[in-house]
Design a protein around this motif. Structure first.
Motif, PDB file in Angstrom:
ATOM      1  N   GLU A  16      36.313  30.086  47.725  1.00 50.15           N
ATOM      2  CA  GLU A  16      35.011  29.838  48.329  1.00 50.15           C
ATOM      3  C   GLU A  16      35.010  28.448  48.931  1.00 50.15           C
ATOM      4  O   GLU A  16      35.828  27.597  48.566  1.00 50.15           O
ATOM      5  CB  GLU A  16      33.903  29.962  47.284  1.00 50.15           C
ATOM      6  N   ASN A  26      31.927  22.010  40.345  1.00 53.76           N
ATOM      7  CA  ASN A  26      31.808  22.426  41.741  1.00 53.76           C
ATOM      8  C   ASN A  26      30.876  21.491  42.497  1.00 53.76           C
ATOM      9  O   ASN A  26      29.803  21.154  42.005  1.00 53.76           O
ATOM     10  CB  ASN A  26      31.242  23.844  41.840  1.00 53.76           C
ATOM     11  N   LYS A  36      37.521  30.360  42.938  1.00 54.38           N
ATOM     12  CA  LYS A  36      36.253  30.635  42.263  1.00 54.38           C
ATOM     13  C   LYS A  36      36.419  30.615  40.747  1.00 54.38           C
ATOM     14  O   LYS A  36      35.522  30.208  40.028  1.00 54.38           O
ATOM     15  CB  LYS A  36      35.718  32.007  42.684  1.00 54.38           C
ATOM     16  N   ASN A  37      37.563  31.063  40.288  1.00 57.31           N
ATOM     17  CA  ASN A  37      37.789  31.212  38.853  1.00 57.31           C
ATOM     18  C   ASN A  37      38.682  30.123  38.302  1.00 57.31           C
ATOM     19  O   ASN A  37      39.434  29.484  39.029  1.00 57.31           O
ATOM     20  CB  ASN A  37      38.448  32.564  38.569  1.00 57.31           C
TER      21      ASN A  37
END
Length: 99
Positions: A16, A26, A36-37
């Protein structure tokens, strides 16, 4: 400003638009993409493939068993990166060399 759809990230389940703050949290960024993970690792090395012609680079942000940030690799361009012994999970940050 670059949007996620401009980079083909709008429907990505893996990356992302954004970056990481000093503690690995983030934060917004229009010139970075991040995973993302958080990935758990039982291996201390992984292989990354990108097009060097495209000027892609990556950084590894590693976390210990308590979720504390213990590694910031700085920008890397090599295909293989070895994680430190205290790293049990990690995320990746991507950028072009010209930002």
């Amino acid at each position: 400003m670059v949007s996620a759809s401009d980079l083909g990230l709008a429907n990505s389940k893996i990356v992302e638009l954004g970056s990481f703050g000093s503690n690995g949290e983030n934060i917004s960024s229009s010139n970075r993409a991040r995973t993302k993970n958080i990935y758990k690792t039982s291996e201390q090395a992984f292989k990354f493939e990108s097009s060097k012609a495209a000027g892609m680079r990556y950084a590894v942000v590693g976390f210990d068993a308590n979720g504390k940030r213990v590694l910031d690799s700085g920008w890397q361009t090599g295909a293989t990166y070895t994680l430190g012994k205290d790293v049990v999970s990690y995320r990746l940050l991507f950028s072009y060399t010209d930002n």
